[in-house]
Design a protein around this motif. Structure first.
Motif, PDB file in Angstrom:
ATOM      1  N   PRO A   1      -5.469  17.551   6.208  1.00  0.00           N
ATOM      2  CA  PRO A   1      -5.304  17.637   4.752  1.00  0.00           C
ATOM      3  C   PRO A   1      -3.950  17.129   4.274  1.00  0.00           C
ATOM      4  O   PRO A   1      -3.795  16.817   3.095  1.00  0.00           O
ATOM      5  N   ASN A   2      -2.985  17.049   5.197  1.00  0.00           N
ATOM      6  CA  ASN A   2      -1.683  16.517   4.819  1.00  0.00           C
ATOM      7  C   ASN A   2      -1.713  15.008   4.624  1.00  0.00           C
ATOM      8  O   ASN A   2      -0.820  14.435   3.982  1.00  0.00           O
ATOM      9  N   LEU A   3      -2.749  14.336   5.142  1.00  0.00           N
ATOM     10  CA  LEU A   3      -2.859  12.879   5.022  1.00  0.00           C
ATOM     11  C   LEU A   3      -3.779  12.452   3.886  1.00  0.00           C
ATOM     12  O   LEU A   3      -3.646  11.348   3.358  1.00  0.00           O
ATOM     13  N   VAL A   4      -4.726  13.319   3.520  1.00  0.00           N
ATOM     14  CA  VAL A   4      -5.769  12.956   2.567  1.00  0.00           C
ATOM     15  C   VAL A   4      -5.545  13.698   1.255  1.00  0.00           C
ATOM     16  O   VAL A   4      -5.383  14.920   1.248  1.00  0.00           O
ATOM     17  N   SER A   5      -5.555  12.952   0.153  1.00  0.00           N
ATOM     18  CA  SER A   5      -5.360  13.602  -1.144  1.00  0.00           C
ATOM     19  C   SER A   5      -6.678  13.971  -1.803  1.00  0.00           C
ATOM     20  O   SER A   5      -6.735  14.885  -2.622  1.00  0.00           O
ATOM     21  N   GLY A   6      -7.762  13.251  -1.459  1.00  0.00           N
ATOM     22  CA  GLY A   6      -9.039  13.544  -2.090  1.00  0.00           C
ATOM     23  C   GLY A   6     -10.198  13.026  -1.270  1.00  0.00           C
ATOM     24  O   GLY A   6     -10.054  12.116  -0.447  1.00  0.00           O
ATOM     25  N   ILE A   7     -11.376  13.630  -1.497  1.00  0.00           N
ATOM     26  CA  ILE A   7     -12.596  13.250  -0.804  1.00  0.00           C
ATOM     27  C   ILE A   7     -13.680  13.004  -1.846  1.00  0.00           C
ATOM     28  O   ILE A   7     -13.873  13.804  -2.763  1.00  0.00           O
ATOM     29  N   ILE A   8     -14.399  11.884  -1.693  1.00  0.00           N
ATOM     30  CA  ILE A   8     -15.531  11.551  -2.553  1.00  0.00           C
ATOM     31  C   ILE A   8     -16.778  11.542  -1.679  1.00  0.00           C
ATOM     32  O   ILE A   8     -16.839  10.799  -0.692  1.00  0.00           O
ATOM     33  N   LEU A   9     -17.768  12.348  -2.039  1.00  0.00           N
ATOM     34  CA  LEU A   9     -18.971  12.499  -1.216  1.00  0.00           C
ATOM     35  C   LEU A   9     -20.206  12.113  -2.010  1.00  0.00           C
ATOM     36  O   LEU A   9     -20.440  12.634  -3.095  1.00  0.00           O
ATOM     37  N   PHE A  10     -20.994  11.187  -1.464  1.00  0.00           N
ATOM     38  CA  PHE A  10     -22.277  10.816  -2.045  1.00  0.00           C
ATOM     39  C   PHE A  10     -23.384  11.277  -1.092  1.00  0.00           C
ATOM     40  O   PHE A  10     -23.400  10.907   0.084  1.00  0.00           O
ATOM     41  N   SER A  11     -24.318  12.093  -1.597  1.00  0.00           N
ATOM     42  CA  SER A  11     -25.442  12.601  -0.793  1.00  0.00           C
ATOM     43  C   SER A  11     -24.941  13.166   0.533  1.00  0.00           C
ATOM     44  O   SER A  11     -25.448  12.837   1.608  1.00  0.00           O
ATOM     45  N   GLY A  12     -23.951  14.014   0.441  1.00  0.00           N
ATOM     46  CA  GLY A  12     -23.278  14.491   1.637  1.00  0.00           C
ATOM     47  C   GLY A  12     -23.865  15.757   2.229  1.00  0.00           C
ATOM     48  O   GLY A  12     -24.775  16.383   1.683  1.00  0.00           O
ATOM     49  N   PHE A  13     -23.322  16.108   3.371  1.00  0.00           N
ATOM     50  CA  PHE A  13     -23.646  17.353   4.058  1.00  0.00           C
ATOM     51  C   PHE A  13     -22.584  17.545   5.128  1.00  0.00           C
ATOM     52  O   PHE A  13     -21.732  16.688   5.354  1.00  0.00           O
ATOM     53  N   THR A  14     -22.611  18.680   5.786  1.00  0.00           N
ATOM     54  CA  THR A  14     -21.756  18.890   6.946  1.00  0.00           C
ATOM     55  C   THR A  14     -22.512  19.732   7.962  1.00  0.00           C
ATOM     56  O   THR A  14     -23.279  20.624   7.587  1.00  0.00           O
TER      57      THR A  14
ATOM     58  N   THR B   1       0.836  -1.208   0.000  1.00  0.00           N
ATOM     59  CA  THR B   1       0.000   0.000   0.000  1.00  0.00           C
ATOM     60  C   THR B   1       0.865   1.250   0.000  1.00  0.00           C
ATOM     61  O   THR B   1       2.010   1.241   0.456  1.00  0.00           O
ATOM     62  N   ASP B   2       0.302   2.330  -0.506  1.00  0.00           N
ATOM     63  CA  ASP B   2       0.981   3.613  -0.593  1.00  0.00           C
ATOM     64  C   ASP B   2       0.221   4.617   0.266  1.00  0.00           C
ATOM     65  O   ASP B   2      -0.863   5.070  -0.099  1.00  0.00           O
ATOM     66  N   THR B   3       0.778   4.956   1.399  1.00  0.00           N
ATOM     67  CA  THR B   3       0.071   5.828   2.348  1.00  0.00           C
ATOM     68  C   THR B   3       0.103   7.299   1.941  1.00  0.00           C
ATOM     69  O   THR B   3      -0.494   8.133   2.622  1.00  0.00           O
ATOM     70  N   THR B   4       0.781   7.616   0.843  1.00  0.00           N
ATOM     71  CA  THR B   4       0.753   8.999   0.366  1.00  0.00           C
ATOM     72  C   THR B   4      -0.472   9.246  -0.514  1.00  0.00           C
ATOM     73  O   THR B   4      -0.687  10.368  -0.967  1.00  0.00           O
ATOM     74  N   LYS B   5      -1.259   8.208  -0.751  1.00  0.00           N
ATOM     75  CA  LYS B   5      -2.424   8.322  -1.625  1.00  0.00           C
ATOM     76  C   LYS B   5      -3.661   7.810  -0.900  1.00  0.00           C
ATOM     77  O   LYS B   5      -4.199   6.755  -1.216  1.00  0.00           O
ATOM     78  N   ILE B   6      -4.111   8.554   0.091  1.00  0.00           N
ATOM     79  CA  ILE B   6      -5.293   8.169   0.852  1.00  0.00           C
ATOM     80  C   ILE B   6      -6.478   9.021   0.417  1.00  0.00           C
ATOM     81  O   ILE B   6      -6.401  10.255   0.411  1.00  0.00           O
ATOM     82  N   VAL B   7      -7.545   8.364   0.041  1.00  0.00           N
ATOM     83  CA  VAL B   7      -8.792   9.037  -0.330  1.00  0.00           C
ATOM     84  C   VAL B   7      -9.850   8.624   0.687  1.00  0.00           C
ATOM     85  O   VAL B   7      -9.936   7.465   1.077  1.00  0.00           O
ATOM     86  N   ILE B   8     -10.659   9.585   1.126  1.00  0.00           N
ATOM     87  CA  ILE B   8     -11.755   9.313   2.034  1.00  0.00           C
ATOM     88  C   ILE B   8     -13.057   9.407   1.255  1.00  0.00           C
ATOM     89  O   ILE B   8     -13.328  10.416   0.591  1.00  0.00           O
ATOM     90  N   LEU B   9     -13.849   8.344   1.300  1.00  0.00           N
ATOM     91  CA  LEU B   9     -15.158   8.302   0.647  1.00  0.00           C
ATOM     92  C   LEU B   9     -16.226   8.272   1.731  1.00  0.00           C
ATOM     93  O   LEU B   9     -16.106   7.514   2.701  1.00  0.00           O
TER      94      LEU B   9
END
Length: 356
Positions: free
Chosen positions: A257-270, A232-240
């Protein structure tokens, strides 16, 4: 830590044999399609049709693995109870509430907030049932076994495999959620880890705290679980994240943000707000957001993403947000294909902020 170990699963062994896998996958696709139809019928208030759709889900999910089947039954019975209440059939509504509870559905707040359901079954009856089931649940809770992260790995060995941490929605089953993404590890040569939310309503239904920071330890443990897969490559972490899991994904990623390269959100909110300095730091660390929601989703959900998207645009943070007319508030019907689209966008060399 109870989350330190993982259930590592290669896709070829998700079922017990090729014929069974084909049968299970056929049933899954039927169930996925039925859930989307159910959401549409509820939006249209076609409650008689909705009851028929629930029956289809109950039958088709009988072919699924135990915890997937149990979650589909639990939520299906609850949805059926809501429909029966709206059809003025209180005895049937009561019966399906009992069946939902017996199958593992446990979210008192959602049930209590449904005024039509409570009025139909009677508040005194409902309160007595919930009190009884709380005692039963208390006894069962002591026998629950730890539910470690499900980790899906590609069939073949690859080096530099990226990690995707996938967070289910509220009152959900991580087994059922993982079943939407079985093709992704082979397609992306990636490792996917599915932790359970730290709020345990029952042995199968979990949720995430409103304050997303309370889930950080669970997500870090899921990353550690994924790292157990060789290469595994820990420099490429995506959170879905889906729904409540999306809110958790946003909070975690903005804090790290230094750990996560991208975020994928389905029907999201905050339900959280983020300072311009946090967004600027995320921009500096090249964090990118990809979000899709249905245009008929809850207005308060959509408004939070519009506000976050506007703030991101102001701070030059890459944020793609699309509203789709035909999409319901659910895991997308073809979630694996949606992940591939999101992945391609996240890994484009350049993206114009003005196009967001």
């Amino acid at each position: 830590m109870r989350y330190a170990c993982a259930v590592v699963i290669c896709l070829w062994c998700w079922g017990c044999g090729s014929t069974e896998v084909t049968t299970i996958e056929r049933s899954r696709q039927s169930v996925f399609t039925s859930w989307e139809n159910l959401d549409r019928q509820e939006l249209l208030r076609n409650y008689s049709t909705l009851c028929n759709v629930v029956d289809t889900i109950l039958v088709e999910s009988n072919a699924l693995p135990r915890r997937e089947r149990q979650w589909n039954h639990a939520v299906g019975y609850f949805i059926r109870a809501r429909a029966e209440a709206r059809l003025d059939r209180p005895l049937d509504a009561r019966r399906h509430i009992l069946m939902a509870l017996d199958s593992g559905y446990r979210n008192d707040a959602i049930m209590e907030n449904d005024s039509v359901l409570i009025r139909s079954v009677g508040k005194r009856w409902f309160d007595s049932v919930i009190t009884l089931w709380a005692d039963i649940q208390r006894d069962k809770r002591s026998r629950w076994t730890p539910q470690n992260a499900i980790v899906l790995a590609p069939k073949k060995q690859f080096d530099h495999k990226p990690i995707i941490i996938a967070l289910h929605g509220g009152n959900s089953s991580y087994d059922e959620f993982a079943s939407h993404f079985l093709a992704v590890p082979d397609e992306l040569h990636a490792v996917m880890a599915f932790p359970t939310g730290p709020i345990k309503y029952s042995a199968i239904c979990h949720a995430w705290p409103k304050e997303s920071i309370a889930s950080d330890s669970v997500i870090f443990a899921a990353i550690d679980s994924a790292k157990q897969v060789l290469g595994t490559d820990t420099t490429k972490i995506v959170i879905l994240g889906y729904s409540q899991g999306a809110a958790t994904a946003i909070g975690f990623s903005m804090r790290h943000p230094n750990l996560v390269s991208g975020i994928i959100l389905f029907s999201g909110f905050t339900s959280e707000s983020f300072s311009d300095s946090m967004v600027a730091q995320a921009t500096h660390d090249s964090l990118k957001f990809y979000a899709i929601s249905g245009s008929t989703d809850a207005p308060q959900f959509l408004s939070t993403l519009h506000l976050l998207s506007a703030q991101a645009k102001k701070m030059r943070l890459q944020f793609y947000f699309e509203e789709r007319a035909a999409m319901m508030h659910g895991v997308p019907l073809h979630a694996d294909k949606e992940v591939l689209k999101a992945w391609n966008w996240l890994h484009e060399k350049t993206t114009s902020v003005d196009d967001n």
